[in-house]
Scaffold this motif. Structure first.
Motif, PDB file in Angstrom:
ATOM      1  N   THR A 147       0.803  -1.227   0.000  1.00 24.37           N
ATOM      2  CA  THR A 147       0.000   0.000   0.000  1.00 24.37           C
ATOM      3  C   THR A 147       0.834   1.275   0.000  1.00 24.37           C
ATOM      4  O   THR A 147       0.274   2.362  -0.107  1.00 24.37           O
ATOM      5  CB  THR A 147      -0.921   0.032   1.239  1.00 24.37           C
ATOM      6  N   ARG A 191       2.166   2.609   2.426  1.00 20.09           N
ATOM      7  CA  ARG A 191       1.941   3.370   3.652  1.00 20.09           C
ATOM      8  C   ARG A 191       3.207   3.378   4.501  1.00 20.09           C
ATOM      9  O   ARG A 191       4.082   2.522   4.358  1.00 20.09           O
ATOM     10  CB  ARG A 191       0.798   2.761   4.460  1.00 20.09           C
ATOM     11  N   GLU A 218       1.499   4.105   9.813  1.00 17.15           N
ATOM     12  CA  GLU A 218       0.179   3.877   9.207  1.00 17.15           C
ATOM     13  C   GLU A 218      -0.137   2.384   9.146  1.00 17.15           C
ATOM     14  O   GLU A 218      -1.288   1.980   9.350  1.00 17.15           O
ATOM     15  CB  GLU A 218       0.140   4.488   7.806  1.00 17.15           C
TER      16      GLU A 218
END
Length: 252
Positions: free
Chosen positions: A199, A201, A205
């Protein structure tokens, strides 16, 4: 504490994480513990920190290895407690999941539990006390994206737990499962890295993505899981049988 005095406990995946924490807790209660796993050096290092602990190399995917490991563990006395903790996980969308990865997960998480439990049946049935605790997961109680193979394996462990509890209900043996959410272990670290990779992230996160699944907003600690294992192994827990106990902070 001496609630496990005179009892011999085998913990698979005992070199780190939940397995090592469970071994320490059972040993603190007076049990003689045997740590099993694939990496002997890690096992020996862990065993050195537990008075009287024995390290035995074992690959739960290999029937011969399991047979030899449990024979060695039994040299110190009959086995009364088995904690089936060895397990692996991975994340993969179902359309990208091949049979090899499916089998790899099942071979450790399901077949490994079968092999190790079979290895101690004789000891358990001839004893006045026996406990089998299977470390499953909340993934054995509900579903989740990208982990269909892992969910299937842990659902199978919960099913095996419930079936054996009924089958052995007239004996002195209980069989239960502990189903944690995300525990602060190397396995959780792997999940964090997967989230970050898939992702893009940040680490913070990714951690937040995992902790939001727990209403308490936190990662579970290995000692908390170990305490539940010890409770299920306690002599006074005999009426608790065939349960899949969720450790998830109250998730619906």
């Amino acid at each position: 504490m001496s609630e496990f005095a005179g009892r011999r406990a085998v913990i698979t995946g005992g070199g780190s994480g939940i397995g090592l924490a469970a071994a320490k807790r059972l040993a603190a209660g007076g049990a003689s513990v045997v740590l099993m796993g694939r990496k002997l050096d890690r096992l020996e290092e862990a065993a050195n920190g537990i008075d009287g602990a024995l390290a035995v190399q074992c690959d739960v995917t290999d029937a011969g290895s399991v047979e030899a490991a449990f024979a060695k563990a039994r040299e110190g006395g009959a086995i009364n407690i088995l904690v089936n903790n060895a397990g692996i996980a991975s994340g993969r969308p179902f359309h990208k999941l091949d049979e090899a990865e499916w089998r790899r997960i099942q071979d450790v998480n399901v077949d490994g539990v079968f092999r190790c439990t079979k290895a101690v049946v004789g000891d358990l049935m001839s004893s006045d006390y026996g406990r089998v605790v299977n470390i499953a997961s909340v993934a054995g109680l509900r579903g989740g994206p990208y982990i269909s193979h892992y969910c299937a394996s842990k659902h199978a462990v919960v099913g095996m737990t419930k079936a054996l509890a009924v089958e052995w209900a007239q004996t002195k043996v209980t069989v239960n499962a502990v189903c944690p959410g995300y525990v602060e272990t190397d396995m959780a670290e792997g999940a964090i890295q997967t989230i970050m990779s898939n992702t893009k992230r940040s680490r913070d996160e990714a951690v937040a993505e995992l902790t939001k699944m727990n209403p308490q907003g936190r990662m579970i600690q290995v000692e908390e899981v170990a305490e539940t294992v010890a409770w299920l192994c306690h002599p006074n827990s005999f009426t608790v049988n065939g349960q899949a106990i969720a450790l998830d902070g109250g998730a619906p």
